[in-house]
Structures are given as structure tokens and as C-alpha cells.
Design a protein around this motif. Sequence first.
Motif, PDB file in Angstrom:
ATOM      1  N   GLY A  77     -33.969  15.364 -91.932  1.00  0.00           N
ATOM      2  CA  GLY A  77     -35.379  15.615 -92.207  1.00  0.00           C
ATOM      3  C   GLY A  77     -36.051  16.222 -90.989  1.00  0.00           C
ATOM      4  O   GLY A  77     -35.421  16.369 -89.934  1.00  0.00           O
ATOM      5  N   LEU A  78     -37.306  16.603 -91.147  1.00  0.00           N
ATOM      6  CA  LEU A  78     -38.052  17.181 -90.030  1.00  0.00           C
ATOM      7  C   LEU A  78     -39.164  16.224 -89.631  1.00  0.00           C
ATOM      8  O   LEU A  78     -39.769  15.570 -90.489  1.00  0.00           O
ATOM      9  N   ILE A  79     -39.441  16.169 -88.343  1.00  0.00           N
ATOM     10  CA  ILE A  79     -40.639  15.454 -87.886  1.00  0.00           C
ATOM     11  C   ILE A  79     -41.782  16.462 -87.964  1.00  0.00           C
ATOM     12  O   ILE A  79     -41.739  17.508 -87.306  1.00  0.00           O
ATOM     13  N   VAL A  80     -42.756  16.174 -88.790  1.00  0.00           N
ATOM     14  CA  VAL A  80     -43.884  17.105 -88.955  1.00  0.00           C
ATOM     15  C   VAL A  80     -45.167  16.356 -88.618  1.00  0.00           C
ATOM     16  O   VAL A  80     -45.433  15.287 -89.185  1.00  0.00           O
ATOM     17  N   GLU A  81     -45.915  16.887 -87.660  1.00  0.00           N
ATOM     18  CA  GLU A  81     -47.193  16.265 -87.292  1.00  0.00           C
ATOM     19  C   GLU A  81     -48.306  17.280 -87.427  1.00  0.00           C
ATOM     20  O   GLU A  81     -48.223  18.368 -86.862  1.00  0.00           O
ATOM     21  N   LYS A  82     -49.325  16.943 -88.159  1.00  0.00           N
ATOM     22  CA  LYS A  82     -50.453  17.849 -88.438  1.00  0.00           C
ATOM     23  C   LYS A  82     -49.948  19.214 -88.901  1.00  0.00           C
ATOM     24  O   LYS A  82     -50.409  20.269 -88.441  1.00  0.00           O
ATOM     25  N   GLY A  83     -48.949  19.202 -89.744  1.00  0.00           N
ATOM     26  CA  GLY A  83     -48.434  20.442 -90.303  1.00  0.00           C
ATOM     27  C   GLY A  83     -47.505  21.218 -89.380  1.00  0.00           C
ATOM     28  O   GLY A  83     -47.007  22.280 -89.752  1.00  0.00           O
ATOM     29  N   VAL A  84     -47.255  20.685 -88.183  1.00  0.00           N
ATOM     30  CA  VAL A  84     -46.399  21.410 -87.236  1.00  0.00           C
ATOM     31  C   VAL A  84     -45.053  20.681 -87.097  1.00  0.00           C
ATOM     32  O   VAL A  84     -45.020  19.467 -86.891  1.00  0.00           O
ATOM     33  N   VAL A  85     -43.973  21.444 -87.219  1.00  0.00           N
ATOM     34  CA  VAL A  85     -42.637  20.865 -87.047  1.00  0.00           C
ATOM     35  C   VAL A  85     -42.442  20.550 -85.565  1.00  0.00           C
ATOM     36  O   VAL A  85     -42.611  21.431 -84.717  1.00  0.00           O
ATOM     37  N   LYS A 107     -41.036  34.176 -96.677  1.00  0.00           N
ATOM     38  CA  LYS A 107     -41.407  33.623 -95.365  1.00  0.00           C
ATOM     39  C   LYS A 107     -40.212  32.973 -94.709  1.00  0.00           C
ATOM     40  O   LYS A 107     -39.479  32.225 -95.358  1.00  0.00           O
ATOM     41  N   THR A 108     -40.026  33.235 -93.438  1.00  0.00           N
ATOM     42  CA  THR A 108     -38.916  32.611 -92.717  1.00  0.00           C
ATOM     43  C   THR A 108     -39.392  31.870 -91.465  1.00  0.00           C
ATOM     44  O   THR A 108     -38.572  31.461 -90.657  1.00  0.00           O
ATOM     45  N   VAL A 109     -40.699  31.739 -91.285  1.00  0.00           N
ATOM     46  CA  VAL A 109     -41.202  30.891 -90.190  1.00  0.00           C
ATOM     47  C   VAL A 109     -42.320  29.991 -90.714  1.00  0.00           C
ATOM     48  O   VAL A 109     -42.993  30.324 -91.688  1.00  0.00           O
ATOM     49  N   SER A 110     -42.479  28.857 -90.054  1.00  0.00           N
ATOM     50  CA  SER A 110     -43.697  28.067 -90.246  1.00  0.00           C
ATOM     51  C   SER A 110     -44.017  27.492 -88.866  1.00  0.00           C
ATOM     52  O   SER A 110     -43.283  27.753 -87.910  1.00  0.00           O
ATOM     53  N   ASP A 111     -45.080  26.733 -88.755  1.00  0.00           N
ATOM     54  CA  ASP A 111     -45.449  26.235 -87.428  1.00  0.00           C
ATOM     55  C   ASP A 111     -44.316  25.392 -86.848  1.00  0.00           C
ATOM     56  O   ASP A 111     -43.927  24.386 -87.427  1.00  0.00           O
ATOM     57  N   GLY A 112     -43.775  25.841 -85.731  1.00  0.00           N
ATOM     58  CA  GLY A 112     -42.703  25.104 -85.061  1.00  0.00           C
ATOM     59  C   GLY A 112     -41.313  25.337 -85.617  1.00  0.00           C
ATOM     60  O   GLY A 112     -40.354  24.708 -85.176  1.00  0.00           O
ATOM     61  N   LEU A 113     -41.175  26.254 -86.584  1.00  0.00           N
ATOM     62  CA  LEU A 113     -39.868  26.426 -87.245  1.00  0.00           C
ATOM     63  C   LEU A 113     -39.522  27.894 -87.505  1.00  0.00           C
ATOM     64  O   LEU A 113     -40.370  28.681 -87.918  1.00  0.00           O
ATOM     65  N   ALA A 124     -42.439  32.010 -76.973  1.00  0.00           N
ATOM     66  CA  ALA A 124     -43.439  31.053 -77.456  1.00  0.00           C
ATOM     67  C   ALA A 124     -43.538  29.862 -76.503  1.00  0.00           C
ATOM     68  O   ALA A 124     -44.634  29.366 -76.215  1.00  0.00           O
ATOM     69  N   ILE A 125     -42.389  29.434 -76.013  1.00  0.00           N
ATOM     70  CA  ILE A 125     -42.378  28.273 -75.127  1.00  0.00           C
ATOM     71  C   ILE A 125     -43.040  28.626 -73.785  1.00  0.00           C
ATOM     72  O   ILE A 125     -43.785  27.833 -73.218  1.00  0.00           O
ATOM     73  N   LYS A 126     -42.828  29.852 -73.355  1.00  0.00           N
ATOM     74  CA  LYS A 126     -43.493  30.306 -72.128  1.00  0.00           C
ATOM     75  C   LYS A 126     -45.008  30.279 -72.314  1.00  0.00           C
ATOM     76  O   LYS A 126     -45.764  29.849 -71.448  1.00  0.00           O
ATOM     77  N   LYS A 127     -45.430  30.721 -73.491  1.00  0.00           N
ATOM     78  CA  LYS A 127     -46.877  30.758 -73.771  1.00  0.00           C
ATOM     79  C   LYS A 127     -47.445  29.383 -74.120  1.00  0.00           C
ATOM     80  O   LYS A 127     -48.653  29.197 -74.117  1.00  0.00           O
ATOM     81  N   GLY A 128     -46.561  28.459 -74.497  1.00  0.00           N
ATOM     82  CA  GLY A 128     -47.034  27.135 -74.910  1.00  0.00           C
ATOM     83  C   GLY A 128     -47.655  27.118 -76.297  1.00  0.00           C
ATOM     84  O   GLY A 128     -48.401  26.208 -76.638  1.00  0.00           O
ATOM     85  N   ASP A 129     -47.348  28.096 -77.110  1.00  0.00           N
ATOM     86  CA  ASP A 129     -47.881  28.149 -78.477  1.00  0.00           C
ATOM     87  C   ASP A 129     -46.718  28.253 -79.453  1.00  0.00           C
ATOM     88  O   ASP A 129     -46.029  29.264 -79.502  1.00  0.00           O
ATOM     89  N   TYR A 130     -46.512  27.173 -80.235  1.00  0.00           N
ATOM     90  CA  TYR A 130     -45.347  27.138 -81.140  1.00  0.00           C
ATOM     91  C   TYR A 130     -45.752  27.345 -82.580  1.00  0.00           C
ATOM     92  O   TYR A 130     -44.994  27.039 -83.507  1.00  0.00           O
ATOM     93  N   THR A 131     -46.944  27.824 -82.782  1.00  0.00           N
ATOM     94  CA  THR A 131     -47.421  28.014 -84.151  1.00  0.00           C
ATOM     95  C   THR A 131     -46.960  29.380 -84.671  1.00  0.00           C
ATOM     96  O   THR A 131     -46.367  30.173 -83.940  1.00  0.00           O
ATOM     97  N   THR A 132     -47.269  29.625 -85.940  1.00  0.00           N
ATOM     98  CA  THR A 132     -46.885  30.906 -86.529  1.00  0.00           C
ATOM     99  C   THR A 132     -47.546  32.084 -85.796  1.00  0.00           C
ATOM    100  O   THR A 132     -47.050  33.198 -85.872  1.00  0.00           O
TER     101      THR A 132
END
Lengths: 410, 57
Positions: free
Chosen positions: A125-133, A268-274, A309-317
Motif C-alpha cells: 500500500g501507499l502512505i498518503v497524507e493530505k493527498g500526497v504519497v 496520467k502517470t504522476v500524482s503528488d509524490g508518485l 524535485a528533491i533539490k527544489k523541495g517540491d514533490y507535488t505534480t
Amino acid sequence: MKEMYDLIVVGGGPGGAIAAKNAAELGLDVLLIEKRQEIGDPVRCAEGVSKICLSDHIEPDPRWICADLTGSRIYSPDGTMVEMSEEMSGGEVGYVLERKVFDRALVDQCARAGAEVRVKTRATGLIVEKGVVCGIYAMHLGEEYEIRSKIVIGADGMESKVGRWAGLDTSLKPADMETCVQYLVTDIDIDPQFCDFYLGNEIAPAGYLWVFPKGENMANIGVGVLGSKSGDHRAIDYLDKFMKDMYPEGRIIEMVYGGVPVSGPIEKTVSDGLILVGDAARQSDPITGGGIINAMEAGKIAAEVAADAIKKGDYTTNTLNEYETLWRSTIGKEIEYSLVVKETFVKFTDKDLNHLAQSLSNVNFYSLSLKDLLYALFKANKKLLWDLRGLFKDVVNSNFEFKYKNDQAD
Amino acid sequence: MSININRYKCGYCGACVGVCPGGALELVETWVEANDCCTSCGLCAKICPVGAIEVKK
Ligand SMILES: Cc1cc2nc3c(=O)[nH]c(=O)nc-3n(C[C@H](O)[C@H](O)[C@H](O)COP(=O)(O)OP(=O)(O)OC[C@H]3O[C@@H](n4cnc5c(N)ncnc54)[C@H](O)[C@@H]3O)c2cc1C
Ligand code: SF4
Ligand code: SF4
């Protein structure tokens, strides 16, 4: 296993292994999990791959190359043969791999690049918090784990659940999947440098049957049938009939089953954190069924986007959407083109197929002004050349360019 | 729900999981499990390359 990583990759096939390797090389702290206890086994593949694209990802190694192809032959239902040999295809055909050894070599590369690898470890399963994986639930030897990460890459193949857990609908309709059975057959008389394709609605409805050499006197012989045509007669029945007719003396020493996505690009092939890559993102070629190279290309792009994304600190779509843009403008273009070909191909009757083959059987490929196109098509592993000839007009009109694969050749 | 997966015939390829619209199937290492999201739509039985699944409506 630690409690936290930069990146977790689910699935140790070519897509996942290349993603994890590139991410580790870019300095990310990476965990790759694979539910099987042995990488690459059981195989779900005919193991054909284009040479030129392969060497972008791994140095060719005789330990996992079974055959070096110089050409291919296509047989229409009435037996008309169209042959394409190495000179015609610009000297670049393909290899037949030993996937068990190849897949493990890819994971070995990624482990050496610094990624942590865990086999017999399944994402549940995925850990999802506030819609973000933000991680996964996993099981290893019956123990449950909660492992967090900034980004998760789902490279979990045909049976992918990772996308679905995040709300991405990756389910395929039967008409969007080829259902396949293959035997590894030994002690038969084959040409070890040619791959053969057989077409026809009695042989492989809306699919094809292949004979890929795996060295002297040994071949992967398999069939793919469009799912919507499967039912009373299944892939295994078509293959058994062909074996009886063509290789009654052949000895079967392995069996392979599988499904190949032929849907074309999904929404779609991405979502927040995935991010999804490879068969999990349904990125295989709708006409050839080839998915190894596309999975590796997508894995590489995903790793680069994740590192950014990790460099920027933003893992959202917001940042991960860059992955959508990049794969759709490269491998995605070719997948879309193949989808057009597939949609035409599945409607062909046996008569159409015979006609197309006959019209090509006297053609000297050298003299065609389509040579550049053919060259590119061969490299992209598009075996069903005559279909494409029929569609050539469309291609010219829409100014389709095989830029991507051509660039790679340079 | 009435779905029967013959694990002696199944080659754990995952094709059935890929077509299941409701996500009722899972390929767990070397066997397929179905949960109660199954609607008996029969797509998995249709797609299986060897006919290892039986679904009764
Ligand atoms: C019969 C057949 C013939 C084919 N022939 C060719 C060919 O000749 N050439 C070609 O290029 N392609 C071919 N393909 C397609 C090719 O095999 C795939 O496209 C390719 O393997 C995709 O790579 P991948 O990394 O996306 O997925 P896979 O190679 O399927 O790897 C996915 C991995 O994820 C693991 N996994 C799944 N779920 C989980 C989980 N929950 N937790 C942990 N791990 C998980 C799986 O065990 C698997 O190891 C063929 C496919 C079939 C079925
Ligand atoms: S499609 Fe058939 S062989 Fe493949 S995993 Fe499902 S039940 Fe098993
Ligand atoms: S019958 Fe339909 S819903 Fe039930 S497991 Fe099969 S595909 Fe899924």
C-alpha cells in the motif's frame, strides 16, 4: 531497511532498476524493492531488444546476449514471406537477451551505484497524507514495514497496483492488452540470426506469433492474441497448434505467460509524490509489444525529474509533471504512432495481410525513397513493416519525425 | 463473488490483475488473490492466456 529515504522504487524490472541506478548516481538515497525472491524470474518476455537503444543504459555483455540478429522475416497467412536483413535496416537490428541474467545485471548496476536493494519485499500500500504519497507499506518475510520517502516510483509492471492506490486508473480493457504464451523450444532447426513473425487470424488473432532464436537450435516461440479475441480459443491453444504444425519434434524446456499493454499512452502517470514507469505506466509499444527500452528510458527520465524535485523541495505534480512532458515528447510520440498502426492492423483480414505481403515481396528495399523511414523504424524495433507502408501517406502528411531515436543514433 | 483461480494452472503473469476494473486482484509473488471488490465481470477469465480463472455470475 531504514525508516526514510529520498526515493523508493517499487519493482526490480528494467524500469525500476534503471530509475534506481540513475537516482543513486544523482546522489539520492534510494531503496529498490522487489517482491520476487529472484530478480527477473519467472520471465515474462520474448527477449528481443534493439541494439542501439540498449547501449544507452548498459554495456552489452555476452553473459546476457543469446543471439545477435541480422534480420527478420514476416510470413503472411498464405505463407508469403517478406525478408528484411541487416543491410536494409542500416546494420542495426537487435539482440535476443537472457532476461533472467539481464535483469539481474541491471539491479547489480543499481546496487553498485549505491541504491539499497531488498528482494522478497512487496509493497502492500501507499502512505498518503493530505493527498500526497509519502512512502509505502511493505511486507518482507511476513513482517510489515512502514517506509517513508519524498517520492515513490511505481515500476511494478503489468500487475501494477501502485498507481491505483494513488487513484490513477491504470486498468486495461481486454482490447488494450495482448495475452501471450511462449515456450522455450530446443532441438529444432532454426536460423540463429533471424527472427520470424507469423501473422493471420487463424494463427494469432489481432496479434502475431514469433520465433526468436536463442542460439543454435533453440528459440523463444510465442504468440500474442488481442485480449478481446481471447475466450474459447486462448493464446495457449494457438501456440500448441502452431507447435504441432511446425515444430512437432521440438522440446519445450520453459513456459512463459504474460500480458502486454497495447493501449497507447494512458491519461496520467504522476500524482503528488508518485511517478509510474514502464509497464506500470502502460508504456510498451502497441505494435511490437516491446517494452524493455521504453521502461528503461522512462526510468531514467523519472530519476532525473525526481532528483530535480528533491533539490527544489517540491514533490507535488507541479514539479513531477515535468516527467509527463518529457516521456510523452520522446518515447510517447513513438508509442502514439504505433497505436495508429495497431488500430489499423487489428482490422486487417487474412486477405489484407496476404495482399500487403505480396505487394512487398518483390520490392528491393534499397530502392525505396522510404529508406530513412525504414531505417528509423527498424531501429525502433517496428517489425511489421508492410502495415507502415500502407500508412506511409498519413505519416508524411502529419510530418511525423523519428527524431528521438535518430538523435540517439548520433 | 464467485471466482476460482486454479493456482496449479496459473503462471503468475499478472495479466488478469491488469484488466480487473475494480482492482480486486493482486499477484502476490506466485499466486493471485481476489478480494470482495470483485463484481464477477469476467474480464480476468477472458484475458488469462491459459484459462486458469473461472468466474460465475
Ligand atoms: C510474452 C511477452 C513477450 C514480450 N516480449 C518483449 C520483447 O521481445 N521485447 C521487449 O522489449 N519487450 C517485450 N515484452 C514486454 C517487456 O517484458 C516489458 O515491457 C518489460 O519487462 C517492462 O519492464 P518493467 O520494468 O516496466 O516491468 P517488469 O519487467 O514487469 O518488472 C516489474 C517488477 O515489479 C515487481 N513488482 C510488482 N508488484 C510489486 C510490488 N507490489 N512490490 C514489489 N515488487 C513488485 C515484479 O515482480 C517485477 O519484477 C514482452 C512481454 C511479454 C508478456
Ligand atoms: S492471467 Fe491467468 S496465468 Fe496470469 S496471473 Fe492471472 S490467473 Fe495466473
Ligand atoms: S471478475 Fe472482474 S471484478 Fe472480479 S476479479 Fe475478475 S476482473 Fe476483477
